[in-house]
Scaffold this motif. Structure first.
Motif, short mmCIF file in Angstrom:
data_model
loop_
_atom_site.label_atom_id
_atom_site.label_comp_id
_atom_site.label_asym_id
_atom_site.label_seq_id
_atom_site.Cartn_x
_atom_site.Cartn_y
_atom_site.Cartn_z
N ARG A 1 1.04 -1.09 0.57
CA ARG A 1 -0.02 -0.14 -0.20
C ARG A 1 1.45 1.44 -0.15
O ARG A 1 0.49 1.85 -0.42
N GLU B 1 0.14 4.24 -3.17
CA GLU B 1 -0.23 5.27 -2.47
C GLU B 1 0.53 6.22 -2.88
O GLU B 1 0.32 6.91 -3.34
N HIS C 1 -0.08 7.23 -6.53
CA HIS C 1 -1.10 7.74 -6.95
C HIS C 1 -0.68 9.58 -6.13
O HIS C 1 -1.36 10.04 -7.18
N THR C 2 0.17 9.42 -5.23
CA THR C 2 0.62 10.89 -4.58
C THR C 2 1.28 11.22 -5.90
O THR C 2 0.80 12.70 -6.46
#
Lengths: 337, 337
Positions: free
Chosen positions: A295, A299, A302-303
């Motif tokens: 994760r 994550e 994604h940023t």
DNA sequence: CTGTTAGCGCGTTCAT
DNA sequence: ATGAACGCGCTAACAG
């Protein structure tokens, strides 16, 4: 069979000629940009298929200034911990149509800096995993026009967005758990001195006093072998529990303890950190802290993706929560008396 | 601070202007090709440094038709086994000035084929690790102008050079070892049906009869969990030894055996395959076969490198030797009677 | 030894 | 909706 072979690889030009249209039309069809009449679209597609044409990503990159590629630099490809993160980045970015390039700095800060600069020139963005470079270098990277993200970085003043895990909280949960089952004297086997991770996990040792547990810190390292070799020294301090930098170290300790006929958790309790796959299957199964590795990667991507798209991202460090996993390697201290 | 920011990233052109030379001279200096006078070389270098200039690898690729990049496609980034191979490729290729791009096909043969084609367009060569694709696809890849190499491939008639490990010989050594210490009835827990590796390891079971050992084959898989779940069934056949597809499976079995209070090797002997790091540290330490994973990667790179350089390479499959590692999980069968 | 020039394969205005 | 022409940044002849 096809007539492509004669003139070398197909290009926009050859396809345009074969389809009887202009190169611009071919480009529009292949890139799915602009509007082309259905009939001509079909003709182009047919010609492309017939010639075995695939647009050159390189030429496309030069023309557009973007490569749809993410570069990832890790300190050490041997560490399972890192490749879970890599997998997270790889899968999340692939879902967005990006390709991932991985490089291994082999724990060398100088090589890391060089690689980072180099890779960044060939990609749209860069992920630095557990950077070993000092702040000056990181700050230099920040001045690049391309987005750069750190994962498990120094968590402060580097200016680069940084995503990590809650090492302090996770380690604290472990000490609290030990305190609750009656432990007062524990030895902590610390990790490699260069790792930022190690600092926060060490901090927790001081806080453990709040729970009434006294922690003696010994240097070990991050591998099974390091744990094995540090076990005897740990025992010297007469602990009722040994907390380890990570699961690997804990397994090394467990191995040595077993060699010496010392029971876990009957004689001494043992904890790890990370919850790698194996930890549920050791004998005894290991009490540890689960850290959301994959994760972290997804994550992080994604940023990074938001940064690539031009969104402003708050460079304040963020931390993903860790989770206590109690298994069989820790037991109440009375039982061992 | 620098005057580079005003006009965007520096290019050959801007450096040439700043240094008072032609673009060709800049190109020659930066690429280290051709001969340039020491004085002008210095001027170019100074200007480049001042402007923060780095040649664009993309433009360079377009101009030269080569990227100095290797693409690697693996079925599964989760598997430590593959990671060691990747690291081998990464380090060996880095030493030759190449960068490595890794993609994960997630065990999907269709995705694998698409990825392979795609990545090959952006690299000078491709390594397919443990390909899941069928022979038709592999043959198609072979027709590419770019070098393609398989590692742990189907070992036959694919036309592509293929480097693997001696699964048959390795597994056979294990059976021979078991035979020598008196075992006659062993259960073999086989790996995932799709893996080519599995086939050769299975073959060894038949040959084991030569040593007088009778092997019962049970399907399991390739993970710790698979081993754990298959252990009970294995015991049903009353074996004196359990041979496993790999070390992970063996650890799963060991875990289940321990749960049931069955001693290893006192009650039953246990063997793995691969010799992953952990195997020396389990209790008991695992008897297994060591496979040269990182070397597989580095040797693979070296033959690929020869192909890139235009040398003809014999596409006949090659195999790296495996090595028997006897530890404590196997014991003579008398002791268990 | 150095500079000029023509591509590499594609996207992208700007006309039409 | 379509095509012609230019440019992305660099290398590689070819002249000089």
């Amino acid at each position: 069979m096809t007539d492509a072979d004669a003139t070398g690889p197909a290009t926009v030009r050859s396809v345009a000629r074969a389809a009887g249209v202009s190169v611009a039309t071919v480009s529009r069809v292949m890139a799915g940009t602009g509007v082309v009449s259905p009939e001509r679209t079909e003709r182009v597609l047919a010609a492309a298929r017939r010639l075995g044409y695939t647009p050159s990503p390189i030429a496309r990159s030069l023309a557009t200034g973007t490569s749809r590629r993410v570069a990832v630099v890790v300190p050490n490809l041997s560490n399972p911990y890192f490749y879970d993160i890599i997998r997270g980045i790889g899968r999340a970015s692939a879902a967005d149509g990006y390709t991932m390039t991985v490089a291994d700095s082999m724990e060398d800060a100088t090589a890391e800096a060089a690689l980072a600069t180099d890779m960044l020139a060939q990609a749209d963005a860069l992920v630095l995993v557990a950077p070993r470079a000092d702040r000056a270098v990181l700050r230099e990277l920040q001045r690049s026009r391309r987005p750069v993200l750190m994962l498990l970085g120094p968590r402060a003043e580097a200016g680069l967005p940084d995503l990590g895990v809650d090492n302090l909280g996770g380690m604290t949960m472990l000490y609290r758990h030990l305190a609750e089952i009656g432990h007062r004297r524990v030895v902590y086997l610390s990790g490699p001195p260069g790792a930022w991770q190690n600092r926060r996990r060490l901090e927790a040792a001081r806080r453990a006093e709040r729970f009434g547990v006294e922690v003696t810190v010994l240097e070990a390292g991050g591998t099974i072998a390091a744990g094995h070799d540090a076990a005897d020294a740990a025992l010297t301090h007469g602990p009722t529990a040994i907390a380890c930098f990570n699961d690997l170290v804990a397994f090394g300790v467990l191995n040595r303890l077993t060699e010496r006929g010392i029971g876990v958790p009957t004689d001494v309790s043992l904890t790890g950190f990370d919850d790698i796959d194996f930890s549920a299957y050791s004998s005894p199964a290991l009490t540890t802290v689960r850290t959301p590795r994959e994760r972290l990667g997804s994550e992080g991507w994604h940023t990074l993706r938001r940064m690539i798209d031009g969104e402003a991202v708050d460079p304040a460090p963020e931390e993903l929560a860790a989770e206590l996993v109690v298994r069989d390697s820790t037991g109440s201290v009375q039982a061992s008396a």
